[in-house]
Scaffold this motif. Structure first.
Motif, PDB file in Angstrom:
ATOM      1  N   SER A  18      37.489  26.047  47.569  1.00  0.00           N
ATOM      2  CA  SER A  18      38.026  27.097  48.671  1.00  0.00           C
ATOM      3  C   SER A  18      38.306  28.442  47.703  1.00  0.00           C
ATOM      4  CB  SER A  18      39.259  26.540  49.257  1.00  0.00           C
ATOM      5  OG  SER A  18      40.492  26.448  48.183  1.00  0.00           O
ATOM      6  N   PHE A  19      38.513  29.394  48.782  1.00  0.00           N
ATOM      7  CA  PHE A  19      38.747  30.704  48.096  1.00  0.00           C
ATOM      8  C   PHE A  19      40.144  31.323  48.796  1.00  0.00           C
ATOM      9  CE2 PHE A  19      35.677  32.150  51.100  1.00  0.00           C
ATOM     10  CZ  PHE A  19      36.007  33.449  51.356  1.00  0.00           C
ATOM     11  N   MET A  20      40.721  32.313  48.317  1.00  0.00           N
ATOM     12  CA  MET A  20      41.765  32.989  48.934  1.00  0.00           C
ATOM     13  C   MET A  20      41.441  34.414  48.651  1.00  0.00           C
ATOM     14  SD  MET A  20      45.073  31.759  46.621  1.00  0.00           S
ATOM     15  CE  MET A  20      46.234  33.004  47.550  1.00  0.00           C
ATOM     16  N   VAL A  21      42.302  35.154  49.278  1.00  0.00           N
ATOM     17  CA  VAL A  21      41.925  36.800  49.319  1.00  0.00           C
ATOM     18  C   VAL A  21      43.493  37.366  49.122  1.00  0.00           C
ATOM     19  CG1 VAL A  21      41.485  38.747  50.666  1.00  0.00           C
ATOM     20  CG2 VAL A  21      39.914  36.608  50.805  1.00  0.00           C
ATOM     21  N   ASP A  22      43.643  38.066  48.243  1.00  0.00           N
ATOM     22  CA  ASP A  22      44.904  38.760  47.976  1.00  0.00           C
ATOM     23  C   ASP A  22      44.573  40.429  48.003  1.00  0.00           C
ATOM     24  OD1 ASP A  22      46.775  36.528  47.296  1.00  0.00           O
ATOM     25  OD2 ASP A  22      45.756  36.564  45.090  1.00  0.00           O
ATOM     26  N   ALA A  23      45.582  41.011  48.591  1.00  0.00           N
ATOM     27  CA  ALA A  23      45.438  42.517  48.936  1.00  0.00           C
ATOM     28  C   ALA A  23      46.268  43.270  47.887  1.00  0.00           C
ATOM     29  CB  ALA A  23      45.792  42.928  50.231  1.00  0.00           C
ATOM     30  N   LEU A  24      45.904  44.246  47.286  1.00  0.00           N
ATOM     31  CA  LEU A  24      46.627  44.706  46.275  1.00  0.00           C
ATOM     32  C   LEU A  24      46.248  46.164  46.161  1.00  0.00           C
ATOM     33  CD1 LEU A  24      45.386  42.345  43.076  1.00  0.00           C
ATOM     34  CD2 LEU A  24      47.349  42.220  44.541  1.00  0.00           C
ATOM     35  N   ASN A  25      47.170  47.031  45.503  1.00  0.00           N
ATOM     36  CA  ASN A  25      47.056  48.365  45.396  1.00  0.00           C
ATOM     37  C   ASN A  25      46.739  48.994  46.530  1.00  0.00           C
ATOM     38  OD1 ASN A  25      47.231  48.097  42.590  1.00  0.00           O
ATOM     39  ND2 ASN A  25      44.995  47.670  42.343  1.00  0.00           N
ATOM     40  N   ARG A  31      41.326  40.912  45.904  1.00  0.00           N
ATOM     41  CA  ARG A  31      41.125  40.057  44.482  1.00  0.00           C
ATOM     42  C   ARG A  31      40.827  38.667  45.409  1.00  0.00           C
ATOM     43  NH1 ARG A  31      45.945  39.168  40.507  1.00  0.00           N
ATOM     44  NH2 ARG A  31      46.462  38.038  42.376  1.00  0.00           N
ATOM     45  N   ILE A  32      39.735  38.343  44.889  1.00  0.00           N
ATOM     46  CA  ILE A  32      39.167  36.852  45.397  1.00  0.00           C
ATOM     47  C   ILE A  32      39.220  35.713  44.197  1.00  0.00           C
ATOM     48  CG2 ILE A  32      37.088  35.818  46.292  1.00  0.00           C
ATOM     49  CD1 ILE A  32      38.262  38.063  47.985  1.00  0.00           C
ATOM     50  N   THR A  33      40.334  34.719  44.479  1.00  0.00           N
ATOM     51  CA  THR A  33      40.213  33.482  43.708  1.00  0.00           C
ATOM     52  C   THR A  33      39.634  32.326  44.432  1.00  0.00           C
ATOM     53  OG1 THR A  33      42.505  34.520  43.278  1.00  0.00           O
ATOM     54  CG2 THR A  33      42.173  32.168  42.548  1.00  0.00           C
ATOM     55  N   THR A  34      38.863  31.904  43.378  1.00  0.00           N
ATOM     56  CA  THR A  34      37.878  30.938  44.064  1.00  0.00           C
ATOM     57  C   THR A  34      38.215  29.355  43.137  1.00  0.00           C
ATOM     58  OG1 THR A  34      36.252  32.324  44.494  1.00  0.00           O
ATOM     59  CG2 THR A  34      35.567  29.985  44.341  1.00  0.00           C
ATOM     60  N   GLN A  35      38.246  28.384  43.937  1.00  0.00           N
ATOM     61  CA  GLN A  35      38.522  27.269  42.927  1.00  0.00           C
ATOM     62  C   GLN A  35      37.588  26.031  43.534  1.00  0.00           C
ATOM     63  OE1 GLN A  35      42.340  25.623  43.653  1.00  0.00           O
ATOM     64  NE2 GLN A  35      42.320  25.214  45.675  1.00  0.00           N
ATOM     65  N   ILE A  36      37.001  25.261  42.472  1.00  0.00           N
ATOM     66  CA  ILE A  36      36.075  23.981  42.714  1.00  0.00           C
ATOM     67  C   ILE A  36      37.117  22.909  42.640  1.00  0.00           C
ATOM     68  CG2 ILE A  36      34.061  22.981  42.252  1.00  0.00           C
ATOM     69  CD1 ILE A  36      33.709  25.720  43.140  1.00  0.00           C
ATOM     70  N   ALA A  37      36.908  21.938  43.790  1.00  0.00           N
ATOM     71  CA  ALA A  37      37.545  20.719  43.847  1.00  0.00           C
ATOM     72  C   ALA A  37      37.207  19.690  42.538  1.00  0.00           C
ATOM     73  CB  ALA A  37      37.232  19.902  45.017  1.00  0.00           C
ATOM     74  N   PRO A  55      36.786  32.584  37.485  1.00  0.00           N
ATOM     75  CA  PRO A  55      37.309  33.964  37.334  1.00  0.00           C
ATOM     76  C   PRO A  55      37.665  34.512  38.516  1.00  0.00           C
ATOM     77  CG  PRO A  55      35.382  33.497  35.713  1.00  0.00           C
ATOM     78  CD  PRO A  55      35.515  32.384  36.721  1.00  0.00           C
ATOM     79  N   LYS A  56      38.656  35.248  38.457  1.00  0.00           N
ATOM     80  CA  LYS A  56      38.941  36.308  39.637  1.00  0.00           C
ATOM     81  C   LYS A  56      38.253  37.329  39.886  1.00  0.00           C
ATOM     82  CE  LYS A  56      43.623  34.627  39.784  1.00  0.00           C
ATOM     83  NZ  LYS A  56      45.190  34.829  39.892  1.00  0.00           N
ATOM     84  N   LEU A  57      37.624  37.835  40.881  1.00  0.00           N
ATOM     85  CA  LEU A  57      36.865  39.016  41.022  1.00  0.00           C
ATOM     86  C   LEU A  57      37.567  39.775  42.061  1.00  0.00           C
ATOM     87  CD1 LEU A  57      33.441  37.363  40.871  1.00  0.00           C
ATOM     88  CD2 LEU A  57      34.530  38.451  39.062  1.00  0.00           C
ATOM     89  N   THR A  58      37.181  41.097  42.071  1.00  0.00           N
ATOM     90  CA  THR A  58      37.744  41.866  42.963  1.00  0.00           C
ATOM     91  C   THR A  58      37.003  43.105  43.460  1.00  0.00           C
ATOM     92  OG1 THR A  58      39.789  42.128  41.388  1.00  0.00           O
ATOM     93  CG2 THR A  58      39.538  44.093  43.138  1.00  0.00           C
ATOM     94  N   LEU A  59      37.017  43.265  44.697  1.00  0.00           N
ATOM     95  CA  LEU A  59      36.157  43.933  45.703  1.00  0.00           C
ATOM     96  C   LEU A  59      37.185  45.442  45.891  1.00  0.00           C
ATOM     97  CD1 LEU A  59      34.149  41.733  47.957  1.00  0.00           C
ATOM     98  CD2 LEU A  59      33.462  42.719  45.844  1.00  0.00           C
ATOM     99  N   GLN A  60      36.692  46.442  46.119  1.00  0.00           N
ATOM    100  CA  GLN A  60      37.368  47.692  46.863  1.00  0.00           C
ATOM    101  C   GLN A  60      37.012  47.762  48.248  1.00  0.00           C
ATOM    102  OE1 GLN A  60      35.910  48.089  43.703  1.00  0.00           O
ATOM    103  NE2 GLN A  60      37.791  47.314  42.957  1.00  0.00           N
ATOM    104  N   MET A  61      38.121  47.832  48.982  1.00  0.00           N
ATOM    105  CA  MET A  61      38.007  47.849  50.614  1.00  0.00           C
ATOM    106  C   MET A  61      38.477  49.341  51.302  1.00  0.00           C
ATOM    107  SD  MET A  61      39.485  45.180  53.382  1.00  0.00           S
ATOM    108  CE  MET A  61      38.843  45.621  55.087  1.00  0.00           C
ATOM    109  N   ALA A  62      37.908  49.831  52.077  1.00  0.00           N
ATOM    110  CA  ALA A  62      38.294  51.046  52.590  1.00  0.00           C
ATOM    111  C   ALA A  62      38.215  50.970  54.140  1.00  0.00           C
ATOM    112  CB  ALA A  62      37.299  52.234  52.039  1.00  0.00           C
TER     113      ALA A  62
END
Length: 205
Positions: free
Chosen positions: A115-122, A175-181, A67-74
């Protein structure tokens, strides 16, 4: 008189000495002291916790997306300043599939876990919508691109991606997207720790 002559002779000897063995090199120390300091923060202490995952819920032939999870960054600065982020993957070399993503560590048998990837949104800078830009050549040029593990990251104006903006207060969602091999590639006979770790190092331009 003798003291004067002696000193003069010494001076002549020094100035007429052969330069055959002389060599030199230059040392230059540069930098900029900026009066503006920036403080980045991440919600939840910057922790993305997927909890316990059963091995039987993972796909055998393809990677399993968690599941994609989101953190708020400032990022809050004393005054508008140009800066960028230099991501550091503390599990470098363990990303499954591509080096543009961050690694999750290895199984007890030494296999790449995922692996995981990072998307910047909003993204908003000083109350205005902005967009993510990236540099693939160490900051020489900037383009509209994803915030990959092997890029430098910054924010640009909506109509200009060629240069990082001067920003005082920045807010965005990560938004953090994680995948397991695929499990066919993994030894999962014991508990395996999902161990992704990265630092977003802020640097001033």
């Amino acid at each position: 008189m003798n003291k004067t002559l002696s000193a003069l002779c010494t001076a002549l000897l020094l100035t007429t000495a052969s330069p055959a063995f002389a060599a030199s090199t230059d040392l230059t120390v540069t930098g900029v002291i900026t009066p503006s300091a920036c403080t980045p923060t991440l919600s939840g202490g910057g922790i993305v916790d997927h909890g316990k995952i059963s091995a039987k819920d993972l796909r055998p032939d393809n990677p399993t997306a968690l599941p994609k999870l989101t953190l708020q960054m400032a990022v809050n600065c004393d005054a508008p300043v140009q800066y960028y982020f230099s991501p550091i993957d503390h599990r470098a070399g363990t990303a499954w599939g591509t080096s543009s993503q961050f690694g999750l560590g290895r199984t007890n048998a030494g296999e790449k876990l995922g692996s995981f990837m990072v998307d910047a949104l909003n993204m908003r800078a000083d109350g205005v919508d902005v967009q993510h830009i990236a540099s693939t050549d160490g900051g020489k040029t900037w383009i509209k691109d994803y915030w990959d593990a092997d890029n430098l990251w910054a924010v640009g104006a909506m109509d200009d991606t060629s240069m990082p903006l001067r920003v005082k207060d920045l807010t965005l969602d990560l938004r953090i997207t994680t995948q397991i091999a695929s499990t066919r590639e993994l030894t999962l006979t014991d508990d395996v720790l999902i161990d992704g770790s990265a630092t977003l190092q802020l640097k001033y331009l």
